[in-house]
Design a protein around this motif. Sequence first.
Motif, PDB file in Angstrom:
ATOM      1  N   GLU A  82     -20.179 -55.454   5.651  1.00  0.00           N
ATOM      2  CA  GLU A  82     -19.122 -56.444   5.451  1.00  0.00           C
ATOM      3  C   GLU A  82     -19.221 -57.084   4.064  1.00  0.00           C
ATOM      4  O   GLU A  82     -18.205 -57.290   3.389  1.00  0.00           O
ATOM      5  CB  GLU A  82     -19.213 -57.520   6.528  1.00  0.00           C
ATOM      6  CG  GLU A  82     -18.866 -57.029   7.926  1.00  0.00           C
ATOM      7  CD  GLU A  82     -19.113 -58.089   8.976  1.00  0.00           C
ATOM      8  OE1 GLU A  82     -19.441 -59.229   8.598  1.00  0.00           O
ATOM      9  OE2 GLU A  82     -18.983 -57.774  10.182  1.00  0.00           O
ATOM     10  N   LEU A  83     -20.445 -57.402   3.673  1.00  0.00           N
ATOM     11  CA  LEU A  83     -20.651 -57.973   2.334  1.00  0.00           C
ATOM     12  C   LEU A  83     -20.218 -56.995   1.252  1.00  0.00           C
ATOM     13  O   LEU A  83     -19.576 -57.361   0.265  1.00  0.00           O
ATOM     14  CB  LEU A  83     -22.117 -58.355   2.139  1.00  0.00           C
ATOM     15  CG  LEU A  83     -22.646 -59.569   2.901  1.00  0.00           C
ATOM     16  CD1 LEU A  83     -24.146 -59.694   2.686  1.00  0.00           C
ATOM     17  CD2 LEU A  83     -21.940 -60.841   2.466  1.00  0.00           C
ATOM     18  N   ASN A 125     -13.690 -67.206   1.732  1.00  0.00           N
ATOM     19  CA  ASN A 125     -15.040 -66.938   2.212  1.00  0.00           C
ATOM     20  C   ASN A 125     -15.960 -68.130   1.978  1.00  0.00           C
ATOM     21  O   ASN A 125     -16.832 -68.424   2.802  1.00  0.00           O
ATOM     22  CB  ASN A 125     -15.605 -65.694   1.530  1.00  0.00           C
ATOM     23  CG  ASN A 125     -15.120 -64.413   2.171  1.00  0.00           C
ATOM     24  OD1 ASN A 125     -15.716 -63.917   3.114  1.00  0.00           O
ATOM     25  ND2 ASN A 125     -14.005 -63.884   1.665  1.00  0.00           N
ATOM     26  N   VAL A 165     -18.020 -70.237   4.976  1.00  0.00           N
ATOM     27  CA  VAL A 165     -19.466 -70.431   4.993  1.00  0.00           C
ATOM     28  C   VAL A 165     -19.820 -71.906   4.856  1.00  0.00           C
ATOM     29  O   VAL A 165     -20.798 -72.383   5.445  1.00  0.00           O
ATOM     30  CB  VAL A 165     -20.147 -69.586   3.887  1.00  0.00           C
ATOM     31  CG1 VAL A 165     -19.942 -70.184   2.506  1.00  0.00           C
ATOM     32  CG2 VAL A 165     -21.643 -69.435   4.165  1.00  0.00           C
ATOM     33  N   GLU A 177     -27.575 -65.238   6.408  1.00  0.00           N
ATOM     34  CA  GLU A 177     -26.184 -64.810   6.315  1.00  0.00           C
ATOM     35  C   GLU A 177     -25.377 -65.756   5.433  1.00  0.00           C
ATOM     36  O   GLU A 177     -24.527 -65.318   4.648  1.00  0.00           O
ATOM     37  CB  GLU A 177     -25.552 -64.715   7.709  1.00  0.00           C
ATOM     38  CG  GLU A 177     -26.108 -63.575   8.538  1.00  0.00           C
ATOM     39  CD  GLU A 177     -25.274 -63.289   9.768  1.00  0.00           C
ATOM     40  OE1 GLU A 177     -24.220 -63.941   9.933  1.00  0.00           O
ATOM     41  OE2 GLU A 177     -25.665 -62.410  10.562  1.00  0.00           O
ATOM     42  N   GLU A 178     -25.640 -67.037   5.566  1.00  0.00           N
ATOM     43  CA  GLU A 178     -24.947 -68.012   4.713  1.00  0.00           C
ATOM     44  C   GLU A 178     -25.356 -67.820   3.252  1.00  0.00           C
ATOM     45  O   GLU A 178     -24.525 -67.855   2.336  1.00  0.00           O
ATOM     46  CB  GLU A 178     -25.273 -69.443   5.170  1.00  0.00           C
ATOM     47  CG  GLU A 178     -24.584 -69.870   6.453  1.00  0.00           C
ATOM     48  CD  GLU A 178     -25.070 -69.111   7.673  1.00  0.00           C
ATOM     49  OE1 GLU A 178     -24.233 -68.756   8.523  1.00  0.00           O
ATOM     50  OE2 GLU A 178     -26.313 -68.859   7.752  1.00  0.00           O
ATOM     51  N   THR A 214     -23.736 -64.628   1.836  1.00  0.00           N
ATOM     52  CA  THR A 214     -22.301 -64.795   1.597  1.00  0.00           C
ATOM     53  C   THR A 214     -22.045 -65.622   0.340  1.00  0.00           C
ATOM     54  O   THR A 214     -21.190 -65.275  -0.486  1.00  0.00           O
ATOM     55  CB  THR A 214     -21.634 -65.470   2.814  1.00  0.00           C
ATOM     56  OG1 THR A 214     -21.901 -64.711   3.994  1.00  0.00           O
ATOM     57  CG2 THR A 214     -20.123 -65.567   2.611  1.00  0.00           C
TER      58      THR A 214
END
Length: 525
Positions: free
Chosen positions: A86-87, A113, A117, A129-130, A133
Amino acid sequence: MAASLVLPSAFFNHCGISKLCLHHMQSANSHKGITCFSVRAQASRTFASVGSLENHVSAPNKFQRSDTSFKHSGKTSDGVNDFERELQELFNEVKMLIMNGSKDDAIDLLQANYEAVKERMDAGIRGIEEAATIDIVALGYMAIGDLKLVESLLDMLNEIVGSLKDDEPLLDSVLVHMGSMYSTLGKFEKSMLVYRRAIDNMENIYGKNSVFLITHQFWAWQKGAESEDLVIPLFGLASLLLKQGKPIEAETPFLRILNIYTKLYGEDDGRVGMAMSSLAHVKCAMGKANEAIDLYKKALEVIKDSNYMALDDSAVEKMRIDLAELLHAVGRGKEGRELLEECLVISEKHKGKEDPSSVTHLINLATSHSRSKNYVEAERLLRTSLQVLEKTVAPDDQSITFPMLHLAVTLYHLKRDQEAEQLALQALHIREKAFGKDSLPVAEALDCLVSIQTRLMKDDEALLEQLKRVLRIQEKEFGNESEEVLITLKKVVFYLDKLGRKNDKLLLQKRLSALRLKFKQRIQQ
């Protein structure tokens, strides 16, 4: 490597102000010679390279990678792999929008995005994950050129990674990106901290001799690929140390890179040659010229024999030019000139004699001949370079002023002052139109013109006003206590004395004396 001459390479990047050729006088009352030198470049250079890269991080307005380095992260799971994909998709989409000129759409995507976040973070969720992102969002804004926002995002990112454990998947990749972005922003201490953490983390996961510590991205940087920002921690840290003037500290990580590649691929592999080239640069910065020369020669030999890169590749060309510069600096000009001639022959063979890229090599050769006082050959080469440019650019294009000023200096040495003056005046007018009357390129042309007109016995008042103009530009660009300002102050004081302006001279003489003392103290430290 210290050098007294520098060749302007701005024609090739259409920037025009990174390296300039300014008149330098050894004393205030001496107008016997014109020498060219670097104006606040990162390192004084004699010869320019086509499309050369001085730093491992590209300009912020260019998208710096073709993919992310998340694939080299530590622990993985199906969930993490899905998130990585996804990233990567987000990254690729932002990159494509920017490349297609849809900057506003890219900003909208990044902002969406970021808001998502940020909402999770406000709810107290601050995990990998944060962090990953925000990393991608920061890289996107870096590509757009919004450095102020990048700095804010890095502050936010730094808070998150500070609380994460070292064995978090994706963390090493995030740290590498942070190191590169901090370096681009000029925040070198922060860059070093995250690079060191990334190196420690990778060593714990992969072992100190792992290939993951020196991926193909290193060589991509050497070739100028857009993925240069993915440079792994060892190389990033070493480059940063070198940039900070710490070559002794930089030598160790560069040696590790060379040793690992030699162990993995053998000493005759082209990648080993590239590592030798980087180590040669470090040796040069340490003042070990002979070791650097041997490394450069061996590197070129290995790369050629292994067919790792084409002879006309820009990275190989830069190596030849760096070696030629070093050979000239240690008094082996003939050997250096042979390398410069080789560059010209290869360029003409692969691109044709009228390709603009040959101009750099023609000017480099001309400079080499000038250093040997062979001004007749230098003139021939410079006129050839002008003929090439005249066929490819408009008569008032700023790029044409670089060989034009070099030719003016050469004609000055040949005592053909009238011709030299006309060329310098022409270059001045073109640069005033292209860069503005208070720009560094204009100061360069003015300074050169003053030297020529001095020998032509032009009006002293007019010459003094031109020098004052040069001084104002240098003070604005470099500060009141720069070496450039000191040199020009000498000349201004000389003319004030010549014109009998004792009061004006006294004021500047005091300033000049104080500035000389400061420079003397710096040398003694």
